[in-house]
Design a protein around this motif. Structure first.
Motif, PDB file in Angstrom:
ATOM      1  N   PHE A  28       0.824  -1.205   0.000  1.00 14.41           N
ATOM      2  CA  PHE A  28       0.000   0.000   0.000  1.00 14.41           C
ATOM      3  C   PHE A  28       0.862   1.261   0.000  1.00 14.41           C
ATOM      4  CE2 PHE A  28      -2.171   3.366   2.374  1.00 14.41           C
ATOM      5  CZ  PHE A  28      -3.288   3.542   1.575  1.00 14.41           C
ATOM      6  N   VAL A  29       1.817   1.333   0.912  1.00 10.59           N
ATOM      7  CA  VAL A  29       2.664   2.529   1.027  1.00 10.59           C
ATOM      8  C   VAL A  29       3.472   2.735  -0.256  1.00 10.59           C
ATOM      9  CG1 VAL A  29       4.661   3.490   2.250  1.00 10.59           C
ATOM     10  CG2 VAL A  29       2.767   2.504   3.534  1.00 10.59           C
ATOM     11  N   CYS A  30       4.061   1.674  -0.770  1.00 11.03           N
ATOM     12  CA  CYS A  30       4.889   1.798  -1.978  1.00 11.03           C
ATOM     13  C   CYS A  30       4.058   2.155  -3.201  1.00 11.03           C
ATOM     14  CB  CYS A  30       5.662   0.507  -2.217  1.00 11.03           C
ATOM     15  SG  CYS A  30       6.923   0.195  -0.972  1.00 11.03           S
ATOM     16  N   GLY A  35       2.396   5.946  -7.122  1.00 17.23           N
ATOM     17  CA  GLY A  35       1.256   6.606  -7.769  1.00 17.23           C
ATOM     18  C   GLY A  35       1.381   8.122  -7.733  1.00 17.23           C
ATOM     19  N   ILE A  36       1.815   8.655  -6.607  1.00 17.08           N
ATOM     20  CA  ILE A  36       2.022  10.110  -6.505  1.00 17.08           C
ATOM     21  C   ILE A  36       3.148  10.546  -7.440  1.00 17.08           C
ATOM     22  CG2 ILE A  36       2.812  11.946  -4.950  1.00 17.08           C
ATOM     23  CD1 ILE A  36       1.304  10.447  -2.699  1.00 17.08           C
ATOM     24  N   LEU A  37       4.215   9.768  -7.463  1.00 12.15           N
ATOM     25  CA  LEU A  37       5.332  10.068  -8.352  1.00 12.15           C
ATOM     26  C   LEU A  37       4.893  10.056  -9.815  1.00 12.15           C
ATOM     27  CD1 LEU A  37       8.472  10.473  -8.489  1.00 12.15           C
ATOM     28  CD2 LEU A  37       8.600   8.007  -8.842  1.00 12.15           C
ATOM     29  N   LYS A  38       4.117   9.059 -10.199  1.00 11.62           N
ATOM     30  CA  LYS A  38       3.640   8.974 -11.587  1.00 11.62           C
ATOM     31  C   LYS A  38       2.653  10.093 -11.899  1.00 11.62           C
ATOM     32  CE  LYS A  38       2.503   4.510 -11.534  1.00 11.62           C
ATOM     33  NZ  LYS A  38       2.053   3.190 -12.015  1.00 11.62           N
ATOM     34  N   ALA A  39       1.800  10.454 -10.926  1.00 15.22           N
ATOM     35  CA  ALA A  39       0.826  11.524 -11.166  1.00 15.22           C
ATOM     36  C   ALA A  39       1.509  12.863 -11.390  1.00 15.22           C
ATOM     37  CB  ALA A  39      -0.140  11.614  -9.993  1.00 15.22           C
ATOM     38  N   THR A  53      -6.925   4.825  -9.047  1.00 11.10           N
ATOM     39  CA  THR A  53      -6.996   5.087  -7.611  1.00 11.10           C
ATOM     40  C   THR A  53      -8.176   4.347  -6.991  1.00 11.10           C
ATOM     41  OG1 THR A  53      -5.998   7.266  -7.948  1.00 11.10           O
ATOM     42  CG2 THR A  53      -7.145   6.900  -5.866  1.00 11.10           C
ATOM     43  N   GLY A  54      -9.302   4.343  -7.669  1.00  7.27           N
ATOM     44  CA  GLY A  54     -10.473   3.625  -7.175  1.00  7.27           C
ATOM     45  C   GLY A  54     -10.252   2.125  -7.130  1.00  7.27           C
ATOM     46  N   ILE A  55      -9.650   1.579  -8.174  1.00  6.37           N
ATOM     47  CA  ILE A  55      -9.353   0.149  -8.209  1.00  6.37           C
ATOM     48  C   ILE A  55      -8.360  -0.214  -7.110  1.00  6.37           C
ATOM     49  CG2 ILE A  55      -8.277  -1.689  -9.578  1.00  6.37           C
ATOM     50  CD1 ILE A  55      -9.488  -0.336 -12.063  1.00  6.37           C
ATOM     51  N   PHE A  56      -7.365   0.627  -6.902  1.00  6.62           N
ATOM     52  CA  PHE A  56      -6.373   0.359  -5.859  1.00  6.62           C
ATOM     53  C   PHE A  56      -7.003   0.405  -4.468  1.00  6.62           C
ATOM     54  CE2 PHE A  56      -3.060   1.876  -2.913  1.00  6.62           C
ATOM     55  CZ  PHE A  56      -2.240   0.761  -2.967  1.00  6.62           C
ATOM     56  N   ALA A  58     -10.168  -0.175  -3.717  1.00  9.35           N
ATOM     57  CA  ALA A  58     -11.010  -1.372  -3.592  1.00  9.35           C
ATOM     58  C   ALA A  58     -10.154  -2.611  -3.354  1.00  9.35           C
ATOM     59  CB  ALA A  58     -11.861  -1.546  -4.851  1.00  9.35           C
ATOM     60  N   LEU A  59      -9.026  -2.700  -4.047  1.00  7.41           N
ATOM     61  CA  LEU A  59      -8.122  -3.837  -3.865  1.00  7.41           C
ATOM     62  C   LEU A  59      -7.620  -3.913  -2.430  1.00  7.41           C
ATOM     63  CD1 LEU A  59      -6.210  -6.137  -4.852  1.00  7.41           C
ATOM     64  CD2 LEU A  59      -4.589  -4.345  -5.469  1.00  7.41           C
ATOM     65  N   CYS A  60      -7.205  -2.794  -1.881  1.00  5.64           N
ATOM     66  CA  CYS A  60      -6.683  -2.788  -0.508  1.00  5.64           C
ATOM     67  C   CYS A  60      -7.770  -3.144   0.506  1.00  5.64           C
ATOM     68  CB  CYS A  60      -6.060  -1.439  -0.185  1.00  5.64           C
ATOM     69  SG  CYS A  60      -4.486  -1.198  -1.027  1.00  5.64           S
ATOM     70  N   LEU A  61      -8.982  -2.658   0.303  1.00  8.48           N
ATOM     71  CA  LEU A  61     -10.075  -2.989   1.220  1.00  8.48           C
ATOM     72  C   LEU A  61     -10.430  -4.473   1.151  1.00  8.48           C
ATOM     73  CD1 LEU A  61     -12.444   0.091   0.808  1.00  8.48           C
ATOM     74  CD2 LEU A  61     -11.106  -0.544   2.812  1.00  8.48           C
ATOM     75  N   VAL A  62     -10.542  -5.002  -0.054  1.00  8.56           N
ATOM     76  CA  VAL A  62     -10.870  -6.427  -0.215  1.00  8.56           C
ATOM     77  C   VAL A  62      -9.762  -7.291   0.367  1.00  8.56           C
ATOM     78  CG1 VAL A  62     -11.159  -8.266  -1.940  1.00  8.56           C
ATOM     79  CG2 VAL A  62     -12.402  -6.131  -2.190  1.00  8.56           C
ATOM     80  N   GLU A  63      -8.525  -6.915   0.119  1.00  8.11           N
ATOM     81  CA  GLU A  63      -7.390  -7.693   0.619  1.00  8.11           C
ATOM     82  C   GLU A  63      -7.330  -7.675   2.142  1.00  8.11           C
ATOM     83  OE1 GLU A  63      -3.977 -10.103   0.121  1.00  8.11           O
ATOM     84  OE2 GLU A  63      -5.587  -9.569  -1.233  1.00  8.11           O
ATOM     85  N   ALA A  64      -7.562  -6.519   2.743  1.00 15.35           N
ATOM     86  CA  ALA A  64      -7.546  -6.436   4.210  1.00 15.35           C
ATOM     87  C   ALA A  64      -8.684  -7.262   4.807  1.00 15.35           C
ATOM     88  CB  ALA A  64      -7.662  -4.982   4.655  1.00 15.35           C
TER      89      ALA A  64
END
Length: 142
Positions: A28-30, A35-39, A53-56, A58-64
């Motif tokens: 998540f942190v990386c 993502g900020i660097l690319k943006a 950002t939305g997919i990421f 959702a991915l983190c919530l589902v994974e947790a």
């Protein structure tokens, strides 16, 4: 011997969930930092950054939630939360594959992060299925 198999698959599954819990935080942190660097440095097509950002998120919530259910079911030796954890592995793996293959801009380091996450998914699914089968077996008492 059945009790030994249950203990071994349960222990291996718990260790994998514990390690994946820490890996998810690092992932998540990386990913947020990249993502900020690319943006900042790369121009994205319209709404692509917002979609990723939305997919990421959702991915983190589902994974947790998947890890939480797996740990809860494993520690209480209940198959239902582990079964739902296995089911949640599918959307989680699809989200990781999105970041591995279909993301707008992919950095090589992200390939490694996503491959390790998919390895965790495969191993956890294997040991979760073993755990479910050992818990579902009829116990015979002599």
């Amino acid at each position: 011997m059945s009790k030994m198999t249950n203990v071994n698959s349960s222990l291996a599954y718990e260790i994998l969930l514990y390690l994946n819990n820490f890996y998810l935080g690092m992932f998540f942190v990386c990913e947020v930092a990249i993502g900020i660097l690319k943006a900042i440095n790369v121009s994205y097509p319209e709404n692509a950054l917002l979609t990723e950002t939305g997919i990421f998120s959702a991915l983190c919530l589902v994974e947790a939630f998947r890890i939480f259910l797996g740990q809860r079911g494993n520690l209480s030796s209940k198959k239902v939360p582990v079964f739902f954890s296995v089911l949640l592995t599918i959307p989680s793996a699809v989200g990781v594959c999105y970041f591995l293959i279909y993301q707008t801009y992919i950095i090589r380091l992200e390939y490694i992060w996503c491959a390790v996450m998919l390895m965790f998914h495969a191993l956890e699914m294997t040991f979760a299925i073993l755990f479910i089968f050992t818990v579902c077996k009829n116990q015979q008492y002599d």
